[in-house]
Write a protein that holds these residues in place. Structure first.
Motif, PDB file in Angstrom:
ATOM      1  N   PRO A 132     -18.680  17.389  19.093  1.00 23.87           N
ATOM      2  CA  PRO A 132     -18.505  15.934  19.002  1.00 23.87           C
ATOM      3  C   PRO A 132     -17.389  15.396  19.886  1.00 23.87           C
ATOM      4  O   PRO A 132     -17.353  14.203  20.173  1.00 23.87           O
ATOM      5  CB  PRO A 132     -18.199  15.701  17.519  1.00 23.87           C
ATOM      6  CG  PRO A 132     -17.798  17.030  16.968  1.00 23.87           C
ATOM      7  CD  PRO A 132     -18.499  18.058  17.804  1.00 23.87           C
ATOM      8  N   ARG A 133     -16.472  16.238  20.315  1.00 25.58           N
ATOM      9  CA  ARG A 133     -15.344  15.748  21.113  1.00 25.58           C
ATOM     10  C   ARG A 133     -15.497  16.007  22.600  1.00 25.58           C
ATOM     11  O   ARG A 133     -14.536  15.931  23.345  1.00 25.58           O
ATOM     12  CB  ARG A 133     -14.038  16.363  20.621  1.00 25.58           C
ATOM     13  CG  ARG A 133     -13.855  16.161  19.162  1.00 25.58           C
ATOM     14  CD  ARG A 133     -12.467  15.736  18.788  1.00 25.58           C
ATOM     15  NE  ARG A 133     -12.538  15.225  17.441  1.00 25.58           N
ATOM     16  CZ  ARG A 133     -12.140  14.019  17.088  1.00 25.58           C
ATOM     17  NH1 ARG A 133     -11.617  13.215  17.971  1.00 25.58           N
ATOM     18  NH2 ARG A 133     -12.259  13.615  15.853  1.00 25.58           N
ATOM     19  N   LYS A 134     -16.695  16.380  23.016  1.00 24.86           N
ATOM     20  CA  LYS A 134     -16.914  16.619  24.453  1.00 24.86           C
ATOM     21  C   LYS A 134     -17.947  15.633  24.967  1.00 24.86           C
ATOM     22  O   LYS A 134     -18.925  15.345  24.275  1.00 24.86           O
ATOM     23  CB  LYS A 134     -17.466  18.034  24.671  1.00 24.86           C
ATOM     24  CG  LYS A 134     -16.563  19.108  24.161  1.00 24.86           C
ATOM     25  CD  LYS A 134     -15.848  19.775  25.309  1.00 24.86           C
ATOM     26  CE  LYS A 134     -14.920  20.846  24.791  1.00 24.86           C
ATOM     27  NZ  LYS A 134     -13.559  20.678  25.156  1.00 24.86           N
ATOM     28  N   THR A 135     -17.747  15.180  26.180  1.00 21.01           N
ATOM     29  CA  THR A 135     -18.765  14.314  26.760  1.00 21.01           C
ATOM     30  C   THR A 135     -19.959  15.173  27.155  1.00 21.01           C
ATOM     31  O   THR A 135     -19.867  16.385  27.271  1.00 21.01           O
ATOM     32  CB  THR A 135     -18.260  13.616  28.027  1.00 21.01           C
ATOM     33  OG1 THR A 135     -17.901  14.623  28.968  1.00 21.01           O
ATOM     34  CG2 THR A 135     -17.070  12.739  27.745  1.00 21.01           C
ATOM     35  N   ARG A 164     -20.965   9.803  27.975  1.00 20.21           N
ATOM     36  CA  ARG A 164     -20.932   9.427  26.562  1.00 20.21           C
ATOM     37  C   ARG A 164     -20.745  10.660  25.682  1.00 20.21           C
ATOM     38  O   ARG A 164     -20.911  11.778  26.101  1.00 20.21           O
ATOM     39  CB  ARG A 164     -22.248   8.741  26.191  1.00 20.21           C
ATOM     40  CG  ARG A 164     -22.490   7.519  27.039  1.00 20.21           C
ATOM     41  CD  ARG A 164     -23.384   6.553  26.321  1.00 20.21           C
ATOM     42  NE  ARG A 164     -23.804   5.509  27.253  1.00 20.21           N
ATOM     43  CZ  ARG A 164     -24.998   4.987  27.253  1.00 20.21           C
ATOM     44  NH1 ARG A 164     -25.899   5.382  26.378  1.00 20.21           N
ATOM     45  NH2 ARG A 164     -25.308   4.045  28.113  1.00 20.21           N
ATOM     46  N   TYR A 165     -20.426  10.371  24.411  1.00 20.40           N
ATOM     47  CA  TYR A 165     -20.233  11.447  23.446  1.00 20.40           C
ATOM     48  C   TYR A 165     -21.502  11.633  22.608  1.00 20.40           C
ATOM     49  O   TYR A 165     -22.263  10.677  22.422  1.00 20.40           O
ATOM     50  CB  TYR A 165     -19.040  11.118  22.549  1.00 20.40           C
ATOM     51  CG  TYR A 165     -17.734  11.242  23.292  1.00 20.40           C
ATOM     52  CD1 TYR A 165     -17.049  12.443  23.310  1.00 20.40           C
ATOM     53  CD2 TYR A 165     -17.227  10.174  24.023  1.00 20.40           C
ATOM     54  CE1 TYR A 165     -15.871  12.573  24.018  1.00 20.40           C
ATOM     55  CE2 TYR A 165     -16.049  10.290  24.744  1.00 20.40           C
ATOM     56  CZ  TYR A 165     -15.376  11.500  24.734  1.00 20.40           C
ATOM     57  OH  TYR A 165     -14.217  11.641  25.444  1.00 20.40           O
ATOM     58  N   GLU A 190     -23.187   9.152  20.185  1.00 24.57           N
ATOM     59  CA  GLU A 190     -23.740   7.888  20.677  1.00 24.57           C
ATOM     60  C   GLU A 190     -25.237   7.994  20.942  1.00 24.57           C
ATOM     61  O   GLU A 190     -25.860   7.042  21.390  1.00 24.57           O
ATOM     62  CB  GLU A 190     -23.017   7.465  21.958  1.00 24.57           C
ATOM     63  CG  GLU A 190     -21.542   7.181  21.740  1.00 24.57           C
ATOM     64  CD  GLU A 190     -20.805   6.915  23.046  1.00 24.57           C
ATOM     65  OE1 GLU A 190     -21.228   6.023  23.787  1.00 24.57           O
ATOM     66  OE2 GLU A 190     -19.818   7.621  23.320  1.00 24.57           O
ATOM     67  N   MET A 202     -13.466  13.842  31.384  1.00 25.73           N
ATOM     68  CA  MET A 202     -13.326  12.661  30.519  1.00 25.73           C
ATOM     69  C   MET A 202     -12.653  11.529  31.316  1.00 25.73           C
ATOM     70  O   MET A 202     -11.630  11.742  31.944  1.00 25.73           O
ATOM     71  CB  MET A 202     -12.457  13.032  29.325  1.00 25.73           C
ATOM     72  CG  MET A 202     -12.733  12.163  28.131  1.00 25.73           C
ATOM     73  SD  MET A 202     -11.395  12.284  26.949  1.00 25.73           S
ATOM     74  CE  MET A 202     -11.150  14.055  26.830  1.00 25.73           C
ATOM     75  N   ASN A 234     -11.220  19.502  17.844  1.00 25.64           N
ATOM     76  CA  ASN A 234     -11.778  19.001  16.593  1.00 25.64           C
ATOM     77  C   ASN A 234     -10.798  19.122  15.439  1.00 25.64           C
ATOM     78  O   ASN A 234     -10.929  18.433  14.438  1.00 25.64           O
ATOM     79  CB  ASN A 234     -13.060  19.765  16.252  1.00 25.64           C
ATOM     80  CG  ASN A 234     -14.235  19.283  17.072  1.00 25.64           C
ATOM     81  OD1 ASN A 234     -14.748  18.195  16.858  1.00 25.64           O
ATOM     82  ND2 ASN A 234     -14.636  20.088  18.042  1.00 25.64           N
TER      83      ASN A 234
END
Ligand SMILES: Nc1ncnc2c1ncn2[C@@H]1O[C@H](COP(=O)(O)OP(=O)(O)O)[C@@H](O)[C@H]1O
Ligand code: SF4
Ligand code: SF4
Ligand SMILES: [Mg+2]
Lengths: 332, 641
Positions: A111-114, A154-155, A158, B1, B200
């Motif tokens: 969830p924390r990576k594009t 986006r992540y 989304e 990012m 995370n």
């Protein structure tokens, strides 16, 4: 078609035992056979479907076939080489050849990576590509799964389920593997989206010359995509054979039940009232055929001796049943 | 990012934080204290350690001593600010040390598992086996009193807290599939730990820090109060409190002033910490500030007249609109739903995820959480009774009684810590004046009714001891416990295997005839509809686009969307057929295009489709469709006649 060629993947008497061993105090821990005596071969370019209900050992088998887990006994050969040994030697080399798509698309994407970070990892770590080459491949891959370039930044949260599963497929595809193990890739999706993903998988297979192991609990889904189908029950193969044949002339009563239970628009579902739908207790497995308690044709023999997988009246069709159902189904 | 995305994220996180009034108050107080403490050396304060026996125990507001003086005549304001500096510095350092080592142990131990995990956790357990403050005392006793030693002691006793928390989170994450996916992408174990898991875990570390730092300051104060921390003449909040103890009765302000500051400091940190936690991890939200009401709010501009159909129907929705307020914007999730369910009838409600099926179902019994949901129009009649006008007590009577629900995930209905029997008995006795033995007997009958083998024994089972199919049977039993007239079943078989699904569908069909129950059956799969439903209603983007008798709709769908939904179901025996997928996705809620919502995906769309609202029009006596060019040619003439 590919009679002569050596199988791409071969499972030989694969077995997986969970929980065996001893506790700290030396008491033996109860063991569960999640997979037992599973043998089959997959040729290059083929799609083998594996069906069975949840808990029957599909995922356990799939993880072993992808090198994510090791068999407790038996062997898996990938292109003639022992897979377990190859994994020990160099996991990355195996991952370049065999990839995996998980059931829950959202849980298989960090969830924390594009999306870009997720898709670049295999290009960098597995293929060691430089920046430019990476970018080129990235575009190619997302194009192949019908995502747009603006999706890259986006992540995962989304995206809808279907889009997320396409990202997961893109990740598996990125390193250009030969074999992809798909563990219930459409089970978490809406039917409408499921159809999109199935068509995409079909298309990718043709374009990249892939081989699939396609796992699902839904027979109808497996049928739309597979050349051959293996039906699993309680950790073993109940039946394996050409898709067409399995669906028209099942030779195991469990397959028959699966066919009768499958819903379809306009079809009234008719399963026997007595059918309890319960699997046997894995800590106390039955001696004979695991399906005996639910089987309309079970007799003493079925309850006392385990039926072996034997030829079932057509080339490459094997079934493990003493009293196979006769005749063909209405599913022709 | 991209950094712009990241900074945007942070801005909105701060915005969210400021939205929380208590957290903002905490932030303001904390920043004030921090600033004062920070600039204390620059302020025109007296020397905090200069004694002045002539001026001892001056009360607050004395000349030259705003907060008065202590027993040695030292200026309290100066000591307070300098003391706060020390306390905060020690608290923060201790937190950082504890967070660093604790998190590292937690991460390693959660990811390594096996013997390494056991080893580290046994060590942590040993630390935790000692009473907390006693351990700190013991450590200081060994190291000798002093502020730095107190800091080590506080940090050390807090390591287990971090280690346990972080290990738990890591364990959960390590089992997630994205970890395997990262391995398959070629990442090494170390890379997975620090680039996949750590990002995370980071919010949890921050949350844990923000919620423990207050306690650490208190603990430091505690040690200093006992004389084991800051040594005279150095001031910290705890030692000031200790100084005040001996003069508590003749000069209470000496103790009260540092006491109040400790209180303010810890309180503001904790309020802010809770705010941060809510922003970073909405799942942990305490909910104390935004607890949803027990029932969906009804804010209709006008109360529509009772529709004629409402008299005979078991359930009658007309023009139902439910909206969600997002900031200033109000987004309609369902717009103008009309549904009627007759006695003993089963209506299937079909549509893709997000089309509003569940919101429709939840609006009926007021289960849509408010905020943010509100019913903004239309009416709901249950057996002729206006549910939107009914009082809360009546709704509670109806819920689980005459109207009951079966959800997709049985675990949302079943409590994990009570046996199936207890929960059934509870459900029965909430609606019927039965004594426990009678209720237990009834519970057993219910389990038998839903064909659970050996019902008496299963009453003792906990939900996790049952398979998914058995759990769903228990939920159906619960729905039937009080002779429901209407069962609202929201995707009750979606999570089940095909064989189990077939049994549950058969069971529901049988029971509805035996018990004369009406059913609202929700699904995304046209394949399962015909097993049960007499009529279907197809939903798209918050509206009904077609309805009619199941058989007719399946045989000759009139709406192009219905056709597509039917065609994308894989059917056994037709494996060679290329599946007819619906390309694209439904419009996002609130972004419904003008005209027909399906137009962007419709193969038959013409210009006329993209203008103006399209009404649900009758096709014949029993069928309705919301389409300008319905599929059946014969009927097309009818519509335009
Ligand atoms: N780590 C494990 N420890 C013990 N039992 C397991 C473990 N993983 C799977 N099992 C058991 O193995 C059996 C097969 O599981 P799985 O392969 O996940 O089935 P499926 O994918 O078909 O749903 C089940 O009985 C399950 O409880
Ligand atoms: S072996 Fe016996 S019990 Fe097993 S499926 Fe065949 S007939 Fe049924
Ligand atoms: S109204 Fe037009 S766009 Fe909408 S479904 Fe009918 S034909 Fe298609
Ligand atoms: Mg599985």
């Amino acid at each position: 078609m590919h009679e002569q060629t050596e199988p791409m993947l071969q499972a030989q008497d694969v077995e997986r035992l969970f929980g065996a061993g001893r506790t700290l105090l030396g008491r033996p821990k109860p063991a569960v056979h999640a997979v037992q005596g599973v043998s089959f071969a997959v040729r290059k370019g083929e799609i083998l479907g594996i069906v069975g209900e949840s808990g029957c050992g599909k995922s356990t088998l799939a993880r072993i076939l992808a090198g994510l887990d090791q068999a407790s006994a038996g062997k898996v050969l990938f292109q003639g080489q022992d897979l377990a040994a190859a994994v020990r030697r160099d996991f990355k080399a195996v991952a370049r050849q065999i990839q995996y798509v998980f059931q829950d698309p959202l849980s298989s994407l960090n969830p924390r990576k594009t999306v870009r970070a997720i898709l670049e990892t295999p290009l960098r770590r597995l293929l060691g590509l430089g920046r430019e080459e990476r970018e080129r491949r990235l575009q190619k891959v997302i194009d192949a799964v019908n995502l747009r370039p603006e999706h890259l930044d986006r992540y995962p949260h989304e995206f809808s389920g279907g889009q997320a599963q396409r990202i997961a497929i893109a990740r598996a595809l990125a390193a250009e593997p030969k074999l992809i193990v798909l563990d219930e890739p459409v089970s978490a999706l809406d039917v409408s989206v499921q159809a999109q993903v199935l068509n995409l998988l079909d298309d990718l297979k043709a374009r990249f010359g892939l081989t699939y192991l396609f796992i699902s609990h839904d027979l109808a889904v497996v049928e739309t995509i597979s050349d051959r189908v293996a039906v699993m029950y309680f950790g073993r193969l109940a039946e394996i054979g050409p898709a067409q044949r399995i669906f028209t002339q099942p030779r195991h009563h469990y397959t028959r039940l699966l066919l009768d239970s499958a819903p379809a628009p306009g079809k009234a579902i008719m399963v026997p009232e007595s059918e309890s739908g319960e699997l046997p207790d894995p800590y106390n497995p039955p001696v004979g055929c695991a399906f005996a308690a639910r089987c309309p044709a079970a007799d003493e023999l079925c309850r006392t001796r385990h039926p072996a997988l034997e030829p079932a009246g057509a080339p490459k069709h094997l079934a493990a049943c003493y009293h196979p159902p006769v005749g063909s189904t209405a599913h022709e | 990012m991209s950094s712009s995305a990241a900074s945007q994220g942070r801005v909105s996180a701060l915005g969210l934080l400021l939205n929380n009034r208590l957290a903002t108050a905490g932030l303001v107080v904390l920043v004030t204290i921090l600033l004062l403490a920070l600039i204390a050396p620059l302020l025109p304060l007296l020397d905090p350690n200069a004694t002045s026996p002539a001026n001892r125990l001056l009360p607050p507001l004395s000349d030259g001593h705003l907060l008065g003086t202590d027993a040695l005549g030292r200026d309290l304001l100066s000591r307070l600010l300098h003391g706060a500096r020390v306390s905060i510095a020690v608290g923060v350092s201790a937190t950082l040390i504890a967070a660093f080592f604790g998190s590292l142990i937690g991460l390693l131990s959660g990811y390594a598992r096996g013997w390494a995990d056991s080893l580290m956790m046994r060590g942590i357990d040993m630390l935790m086996a000692f009473p907390y403050i006693l351990l700190a005392l013991a450590i200081v006793a060994v190291l000798g009193p002093g502020l730095i030693n107190a800091l080590y002691a506080i940090a050390l006793i807090n390591i287990p807290f971090f280690a346990r928390n972080i290990r738990g989170v890591t364990l959960g994450l390590a089992r997630r599939e994205f970890i395997d996916a990262a391995r398959l992408s070629g990442k090494s174990r170390a890379a997975i730990l620090f680039t996949e898991i750590l990002p995370n875990v980071l919010p949890i570390i921050v949350i844990t820090m923000s919620t423990t730092i207050g306690w650490m300051i208190l603990e430091t104060a505690g040690l200093s109060f006992l004389g084991l921390g800051a040594q005279p003449p150095q001031a910290d909040l705890g030692s000031m409190l200790g100084d005040g103890r001996s003069v508590l009765f003749n000069a209470p302000h000496v103790a009260i002033i540092p006491g109040v500051l400790i209180f303010l400091l810890v309180m503001s940190i904790n309020l802010l910490g809770d705010g941060i936690r809510d922003v970073l991890d909405p799942r942990l939200k305490s909910g104390a500030l935004a607890r949803p009401m027990a029932r969906t709010a009804v804010e209709r501009e006008s109360v529509p007249e009772k529709p004629a159909t409402a008299k005979d129907a078991v359930l009658s929705l007309s023009g139902l609109r439910t909206a969600f307020g997002l900031g200033q914007r109000q987004i309609e999730a369902i717009s103008g739903i009309d549904l009627h369910i007759g006695r003993q009838e089963c209506l299937g409600l079909v549509g893709e995820s997000g089309s509003g099926k569940s919101i429709t179902a939840m609006s009926i019994m007021g289960l849509v959480p408010t905020p943010p949901g509100r019913i903004v129009g239309g009416s709901i009649y249950f057996q002729g009774e206006d549910l939107l006008e009914a009082n809360d007590r009546r709704i509670r009577e109806l819920r689980g009684g005459p109207v009951s629900h079966v959800f997709q995930d049985p675990l949302t209905t079943l409590h994990p810590l009570f046996t199936v029997g207890d929960q059934l008995v509870e459900a029965i006795r909430a609606h019927q004046p039965l004594r426990r033995p009678q209720a237990e007997k009834k519970a057993e009958e219910l389990l038998e009714l839903v064909r659970i083998p050996n019902p008496r024994r299963r009453l003792q089972a906990y939900p996790h001891e049952l398979s998914g199919g058995m759990r769903q049977r228990v939920c159906i039993a619960m729905a039937l416990a009080n002779d429901a007239e209407l069962i609202i079943a929201d995707e009750p078989t979606t999570a089940l295997d095909v064989t189990v699904q077939a049994q549950i569908l058969m069971l529901m069909n049988k029971l509805r005839h035996e018990k004369e129950t009406s059913i609202l059956f929700i699904t995304h799969d046209f394949g399962v509809i015909s097993a049960l439903s007499d009529r279907v209603a197809v939903m798209y983007a918050g509206q009904i686009v077609e309805s009619g008798p199941t058989k007719e709709v399946l045989e000759s769908p009139a709406h192009p969307y219905t056709r597509k939904l039917i065609d994308c179901v894989p059917v056994l025996g037709q494996g060679d057929r290329q599946l007819d997928a619906i390309e694209g996705g439904p419009p996002a809620t609130g972004e419904r295009p003008p005209g027909c919502a399906f137009a962007p995906r419709c193969a038959f769309a013409r210009d006329a489709c993209k203008r103006g609202e399209i009404a649900l029009q009758p096709l014949d006596a029993e069928r309705e469709v919301r389409c300008l060019f319905p599929l059946d040619v014969k009927r097309e003439a009818l519509v335009h006649a």
